[in-house]
Design an enzyme around this catalytic site. Structure first.
Site, PDB file in Angstrom:
ATOM      1  N   ASP A 221      62.963 -17.838  31.712  1.00 21.68           N
ATOM      2  CA  ASP A 221      64.119 -18.650  32.113  1.00 21.68           C
ATOM      3  C   ASP A 221      64.335 -18.644  33.630  1.00 21.68           C
ATOM      4  O   ASP A 221      64.536 -17.598  34.241  1.00 21.68           O
ATOM      5  CB  ASP A 221      65.353 -18.066  31.414  1.00 21.68           C
TER       6      ASP A 221
ATOM      7  N   SER B  15      66.698 -24.053  32.976  1.00 22.20           N
ATOM      8  CA  SER B  15      66.964 -23.644  31.602  1.00 22.20           C
ATOM      9  C   SER B  15      67.358 -24.869  30.762  1.00 22.20           C
ATOM     10  O   SER B  15      66.616 -25.840  30.718  1.00 22.20           O
ATOM     11  CB  SER B  15      68.044 -22.555  31.583  1.00 22.20           C
TER      12      SER B  15
END
Length: 285
Positions: free
Chosen positions: A161, A39
């Site tokens: 993500d 991320s």
């Protein structure tokens, strides 16, 4: 170069802590042979491999509204995203805060970016060594928070993500075979994720009904995260890994205040400076 693996947790704007720590390492010209970013950690990872101290900080902390990557309500409804991902992963690297692709692709470091495959619900550790558009697309996927960011298609496969499936890729780091592992986390000591509510689980099921494996991974995320943290703490206590984590209250994941973010960035920088000798001692043992 340090023969070891550096693991960088995400956490959206909490990633400024990591950027402070990495900026100190870059000033000391200390680079690891392997880097894994999740991320926001993926953004930190690529800027570390491209040897650009200050770039992640500049991308995430700014006073000028023209550089803001937050959408208003109207844009959120239209784009189905709270963040202007085109700004962050296209305009920033190409125009505003140029990314040094040449240095990145010439690097001897191996950089893995963690995404989650929406079809399988499993983490994938992606690399790119020549195509700068694809590299930014992978970073974009890794940073696309569920429910508030659109799915990113890479090679006709949907991704989101990486933190959904593997927030702290310690196991992956161990699989790489390096004896030395350094984790930079963005949560305080002892942090554990709470389970998502039944209502939120329902929202996930509705939003991603085409991707049941992704939903399952999202619902189990707290269990996997907390299990990993127990493993992290055990290995840290045994001196088998080195962990740097914030010791002041963390910022929210979508913090906008300039001074708040700069304070958290400076905390990362100063904490790495303070623990640098201990880290190097661990790496040299």
């Amino acid at each position: 170069m340090i023969n070891g693996t550096l693991v960088l947790e995400g956490g959206a704007t909490r990633g400024v802590f990591t950027s402070g720590a990495l900026d100190y390492l870059m000033e000391k010209d200390q680079y690891f042979s392997h880097v894994i970013g999740v991320s926001a950690g993926s953004c930190n990872a690529v800027d570390y491999v491209s040897k650009q101290p200050g770039r992640t900080r500049d991308c995430m902390i700014h006073k000028d509204k023209e550089y803001s990557y937050y959408y208003g309500f109207r844009e959120f409804i239209k784009e189905k995203s709270i963040l202007d991902m085109d700004m962050v992963f296209d305009k920033y690297p190409k125009e505003i805060f140029p990314f040094d692709y040449e240095t990145y692709f010439a690097s001897d470091m191996t950089c893995e970016i963690v995404t989650v495959n929406c079809e399988t619900g499993k983490a994938e550790y992606m690399t790119e060594d020549h195509d700068f558009d694809r590299l930014m697309k992978i970073c974009r996927a890794s940073s696309s928070m569920p429910l508030v960011s659109p799915i990113v298609n890479i090679d006709e496969v949907p991704y989101l993500d990486g933190g959904i499936a593997d927030s702290i890729p310690l196991r992956r780091a161990m699989e790489l075979g390096n004896k030395k592992i350094v984790l930079i986390l963005t949560r305080n000591p002892g942090y554990r994720k709470k389970p998502i509510s039944k209502g939120m689980a329902g929202i996930y099921r509705k939003a991603y009904k085409k991707y049941p494996n992704l939903v399952r991974a999202a619902i189990r995320r707290n269990h996997v995260y907390n299990q990993t943290m127990e493993h992290v703490e055990k290995l840290e206590e045994e001196g088998k890994i080195f962990v740097l984590r914030p010791l002041i209250p963390t910022v929210s994941r979508l913090e906008k205040d300039y001074d708040t973010l700069m304070n958290f960035y400076n905390h990362g920088y100063k904490l790495m400076e303070k623990q640098y000798d201990a880290m190097m001692k661990y790496l040299e043992e």
